[in-house]
Design a protein around this motif. Structure first.
Motif, PDB file in Angstrom:
ATOM      1  N   PHE A 118       0.846  -1.186   0.000  1.00  0.00           N
ATOM      2  CA  PHE A 118       0.000   0.000   0.000  1.00  0.00           C
ATOM      3  C   PHE A 118       0.883   1.237   0.000  1.00  0.00           C
ATOM      4  O   PHE A 118       1.802   1.352   0.818  1.00  0.00           O
ATOM      5  N   LEU A 119       0.605   2.140  -0.912  1.00  0.00           N
ATOM      6  CA  LEU A 119       1.341   3.396  -0.993  1.00  0.00           C
ATOM      7  C   LEU A 119       0.461   4.540  -0.528  1.00  0.00           C
ATOM      8  O   LEU A 119      -0.735   4.574  -0.812  1.00  0.00           O
ATOM      9  N   ILE A 120       1.057   5.452   0.213  1.00  0.00           N
ATOM     10  CA  ILE A 120       0.349   6.649   0.675  1.00  0.00           C
ATOM     11  C   ILE A 120       0.482   7.738  -0.393  1.00  0.00           C
ATOM     12  O   ILE A 120       1.589   8.115  -0.778  1.00  0.00           O
ATOM     13  N   GLU A 121      -0.666   8.218  -0.855  1.00  0.00           N
ATOM     14  CA  GLU A 121      -0.650   9.258  -1.880  1.00  0.00           C
ATOM     15  C   GLU A 121      -1.286  10.538  -1.343  1.00  0.00           C
ATOM     16  O   GLU A 121      -2.489  10.600  -1.093  1.00  0.00           O
ATOM     17  N   PRO A 122      -0.488  11.575  -1.150  1.00  0.00           N
ATOM     18  CA  PRO A 122      -1.072  12.855  -0.726  1.00  0.00           C
ATOM     19  C   PRO A 122      -1.587  13.640  -1.931  1.00  0.00           C
ATOM     20  O   PRO A 122      -1.001  13.618  -3.010  1.00  0.00           O
ATOM     21  N   LYS A 123      -2.684  14.333  -1.735  1.00  0.00           N
ATOM     22  CA  LYS A 123      -3.239  15.195  -2.774  1.00  0.00           C
ATOM     23  C   LYS A 123      -3.510  16.556  -2.156  1.00  0.00           C
ATOM     24  O   LYS A 123      -4.097  16.656  -1.081  1.00  0.00           O
ATOM     25  N   TYR A 124      -3.051  17.605  -2.807  1.00  0.00           N
ATOM     26  CA  TYR A 124      -3.262  18.935  -2.252  1.00  0.00           C
ATOM     27  C   TYR A 124      -4.084  19.796  -3.195  1.00  0.00           C
ATOM     28  O   TYR A 124      -4.013  19.678  -4.415  1.00  0.00           O
ATOM     29  N   ASP A 125      -4.901  20.658  -2.575  1.00  0.00           N
ATOM     30  CA  ASP A 125      -5.762  21.571  -3.314  1.00  0.00           C
ATOM     31  C   ASP A 125      -5.706  22.944  -2.666  1.00  0.00           C
ATOM     32  O   ASP A 125      -5.606  23.068  -1.437  1.00  0.00           O
ATOM     33  N   LEU A 126      -5.813  23.971  -3.472  1.00  0.00           N
ATOM     34  CA  LEU A 126      -5.807  25.341  -2.980  1.00  0.00           C
ATOM     35  C   LEU A 126      -7.174  25.697  -2.396  1.00  0.00           C
ATOM     36  O   LEU A 126      -8.205  25.437  -3.008  1.00  0.00           O
ATOM     37  N   ILE A 127      -7.172  26.279  -1.202  1.00  0.00           N
ATOM     38  CA  ILE A 127      -8.400  26.790  -0.599  1.00  0.00           C
ATOM     39  C   ILE A 127      -8.580  28.264  -0.950  1.00  0.00           C
ATOM     40  O   ILE A 127      -9.635  28.690  -1.394  1.00  0.00           O
ATOM     41  N   THR A 128      -7.518  29.051  -0.764  1.00  0.00           N
ATOM     42  CA  THR A 128      -7.596  30.469  -1.106  1.00  0.00           C
ATOM     43  C   THR A 128      -6.200  31.057  -1.276  1.00  0.00           C
ATOM     44  O   THR A 128      -5.252  30.633  -0.604  1.00  0.00           O
ATOM     45  N   ARG A 129      -6.104  32.024  -2.179  1.00  0.00           N
ATOM     46  CA  ARG A 129      -4.887  32.826  -2.325  1.00  0.00           C
ATOM     47  C   ARG A 129      -5.104  34.256  -1.825  1.00  0.00           C
ATOM     48  O   ARG A 129      -4.199  35.081  -1.902  1.00  0.00           O
ATOM     49  N   SER A 130      -6.267  34.536  -1.317  1.00  0.00           N
ATOM     50  CA  SER A 130      -6.582  35.899  -0.904  1.00  0.00           C
ATOM     51  C   SER A 130      -6.116  36.213   0.506  1.00  0.00           C
ATOM     52  O   SER A 130      -6.051  37.381   0.892  1.00  0.00           O
ATOM     53  N   VAL A 131      -5.805  35.186   1.286  1.00  0.00           N
ATOM     54  CA  VAL A 131      -5.400  35.410   2.669  1.00  0.00           C
ATOM     55  C   VAL A 131      -4.474  34.287   3.113  1.00  0.00           C
ATOM     56  O   VAL A 131      -4.607  33.145   2.656  1.00  0.00           O
ATOM     57  N   GLY A 132      -3.518  34.627   3.972  1.00  0.00           N
ATOM     58  CA  GLY A 132      -2.621  33.643   4.567  1.00  0.00           C
ATOM     59  C   GLY A 132      -2.580  33.832   6.073  1.00  0.00           C
ATOM     60  O   GLY A 132      -3.321  34.637   6.637  1.00  0.00           O
ATOM     61  N   CYS A 133      -1.704  33.098   6.738  1.00  0.00           N
ATOM     62  CA  CYS A 133      -1.623  33.131   8.201  1.00  0.00           C
ATOM     63  C   CYS A 133      -0.293  33.729   8.640  1.00  0.00           C
ATOM     64  O   CYS A 133       0.759  33.383   8.104  1.00  0.00           O
ATOM     65  N   ALA A 134      -0.343  34.612   9.648  1.00  0.00           N
ATOM     66  CA  ALA A 134       0.860  35.284  10.126  1.00  0.00           C
ATOM     67  C   ALA A 134       1.589  34.495  11.204  1.00  0.00           C
ATOM     68  O   ALA A 134       2.815  34.510  11.273  1.00  0.00           O
ATOM     69  N   SER A 135       0.842  33.791  12.069  1.00  0.00           N
ATOM     70  CA  SER A 135       1.444  33.126  13.226  1.00  0.00           C
ATOM     71  C   SER A 135       0.817  31.764  13.459  1.00  0.00           C
ATOM     72  O   SER A 135      -0.413  31.650  13.537  1.00  0.00           O
ATOM     73  N   ASN A 136       1.653  30.751  13.594  1.00  0.00           N
ATOM     74  CA  ASN A 136       1.126  29.407  13.851  1.00  0.00           C
ATOM     75  C   ASN A 136       0.459  29.319  15.222  1.00  0.00           C
ATOM     76  O   ASN A 136      -0.474  28.538  15.429  1.00  0.00           O
ATOM     77  N   ARG A 137       0.876  30.160  16.156  1.00  0.00           N
ATOM     78  CA  ARG A 137       0.291  30.120  17.498  1.00  0.00           C
ATOM     79  C   ARG A 137      -1.047  30.841  17.579  1.00  0.00           C
ATOM     80  O   ARG A 137      -1.704  30.812  18.616  1.00  0.00           O
ATOM     81  N   SER A 138      -1.447  31.474  16.479  1.00  0.00           N
ATOM     82  CA  SER A 138      -2.782  32.086  16.440  1.00  0.00           C
ATOM     83  C   SER A 138      -3.839  31.122  15.921  1.00  0.00           C
ATOM     84  O   SER A 138      -5.033  31.409  16.008  1.00  0.00           O
ATOM     85  N   ILE A 139      -3.412  29.968  15.400  1.00  0.00           N
ATOM     86  CA  ILE A 139      -4.336  28.985  14.822  1.00  0.00           C
ATOM     87  C   ILE A 139      -4.959  28.160  15.945  1.00  0.00           C
ATOM     88  O   ILE A 139      -4.262  27.414  16.637  1.00  0.00           O
ATOM     89  N   VAL A 140      -6.259  28.303  16.136  1.00  0.00           N
ATOM     90  CA  VAL A 140      -6.929  27.661  17.265  1.00  0.00           C
ATOM     91  C   VAL A 140      -8.287  27.125  16.819  1.00  0.00           C
ATOM     92  O   VAL A 140      -9.032  27.804  16.100  1.00  0.00           O
ATOM     93  N   HIS A 141      -8.612  25.913  17.274  1.00  0.00           N
ATOM     94  CA  HIS A 141      -9.946  25.361  17.034  1.00  0.00           C
ATOM     95  C   HIS A 141     -10.951  26.091  17.926  1.00  0.00           C
ATOM     96  O   HIS A 141     -10.776  26.187  19.148  1.00  0.00           O
ATOM     97  N   VAL A 142     -12.000  26.622  17.309  1.00  0.00           N
ATOM     98  CA  VAL A 142     -13.085  27.294  18.025  1.00  0.00           C
ATOM     99  C   VAL A 142     -14.370  26.573  17.648  1.00  0.00           C
ATOM    100  O   VAL A 142     -14.941  26.800  16.583  1.00  0.00           O
ATOM    101  N   GLU A 143     -14.809  25.669  18.524  1.00  0.00           N
ATOM    102  CA  GLU A 143     -15.943  24.788  18.249  1.00  0.00           C
ATOM    103  C   GLU A 143     -15.677  24.017  16.939  1.00  0.00           C
ATOM    104  O   GLU A 143     -14.697  23.312  16.847  1.00  0.00           O
ATOM    105  N   ASN A 144     -16.506  24.195  15.916  1.00  0.00           N
ATOM    106  CA  ASN A 144     -16.321  23.449  14.667  1.00  0.00           C
ATOM    107  C   ASN A 144     -15.485  24.195  13.633  1.00  0.00           C
ATOM    108  O   ASN A 144     -15.316  23.707  12.510  1.00  0.00           O
ATOM    109  N   ASP A 145     -14.971  25.362  13.999  1.00  0.00           N
ATOM    110  CA  ASP A 145     -14.201  26.178  13.071  1.00  0.00           C
ATOM    111  C   ASP A 145     -12.760  26.332  13.551  1.00  0.00           C
ATOM    112  O   ASP A 145     -12.395  25.864  14.631  1.00  0.00           O
ATOM    113  N   ILE A 146     -11.975  27.032  12.745  1.00  0.00           N
ATOM    114  CA  ILE A 146     -10.589  27.351  13.107  1.00  0.00           C
ATOM    115  C   ILE A 146     -10.387  28.852  12.923  1.00  0.00           C
ATOM    116  O   ILE A 146     -10.679  29.401  11.860  1.00  0.00           O
TER     117      ILE A 146
END
Length: 208
Positions: free
Chosen positions: A39-67
């Motif tokens: 069995f080979l693991i195949e990753p597939k990537y897709d773009l969600i948005t190019r209009s915005v990015g993230c400044a800090s990894n420590r600002s990324i937090v799960h808030v209920e069902n969202d991030i």
């Protein structure tokens, strides 16, 4: 994904891996391919948005069902979650900091990159080291609070021997950990001051 800018954070949402970059956000899904007995693991990537990015990894937090996360280049706080009424996982991204955008637009690049956040008691707290301020989003009331006059390098929760969860803050300018609680009447031994602003009234003069 090699999109030309740096990865600033990773987070898991459902069965997808979200890749936050400075100017874009991507999703990675993992599948298996069987070749004979292997069995080979195949990753597939897709773009969600190019209009915005993230400044800090420590600002990324799960808030209920969202991030929630702090967007780069003064764009404020954004939320990423699943689009409703779709059978497949389609992500939607919206800004939640429109009314306080000026606060985030005035941050320096270093302050953005060092910002840290946590979700605690239905509130998303994001502190800005060196600015001595923390902004708070109340998810129940859909409203912003602050800025509170403290900051830190990291937020953490701690459960004590009585099974009580406490919110802790690691200071950015000294080797010290503080507890944050609404029951406290002072700040490190100093009494807290409060300013109440009422509706403006014209009382005129006493003989009118």
């Amino acid at each position: 994904p090699d999109s030309g800018d740096d990865i600033t954070g990773l987070e898991v949402k459902g069965d997808k891996i979200l890749v936050f970059k400075q100017r874009s956000i991507w999703e990675i899904s993992i599948s298996q391919i069987q070749i004979g007995n292997f069995f080979l693991i195949e990753p597939k990537y897709d773009l969600i948005t190019r209009s915005v990015g993230c400044a800090s990894n420590r600002s990324i937090v799960h808030v209920e069902n969202d991030i929630f996360f702090l967007a780069s280049f003064g764009k404020g706080i954004y939320v990423i979650g699943n689009e409703a009424n779709f059978a497949t996982d389609i992500f939607r991204i919206n800004e939640v900091s429109l009314k306080v955008r000026n606060f985030f637009q005035n941050l320096t690049t270093a302050q953005e990159q060092n910002s840290c956040a946590i979700y605690y008691k239905n509130k998303y707290l994001i502190g800005v080291p060196s600015k001595e301020q923390t902004m708070v989003f109340d998810r129940e009331r859909i409203a912003w609070i602050g800025p509170w006059t403290f900051d830190g390098r990291v937020f953490e929760t701690f459960v004590d021997e009585n099974d009580v969860m406490k919110l802790l803050l690691g200071k950015d300018d000294k080797a010290q950990v503080n507890e944050i609680d609404s029951r406290f009447l002072g700040d490190e031994g100093t009494a807290m001051s409060t300013i109440m602003r009422t509706k403006r009234e014209d009382y005129k003069t006493w003989n009118e």
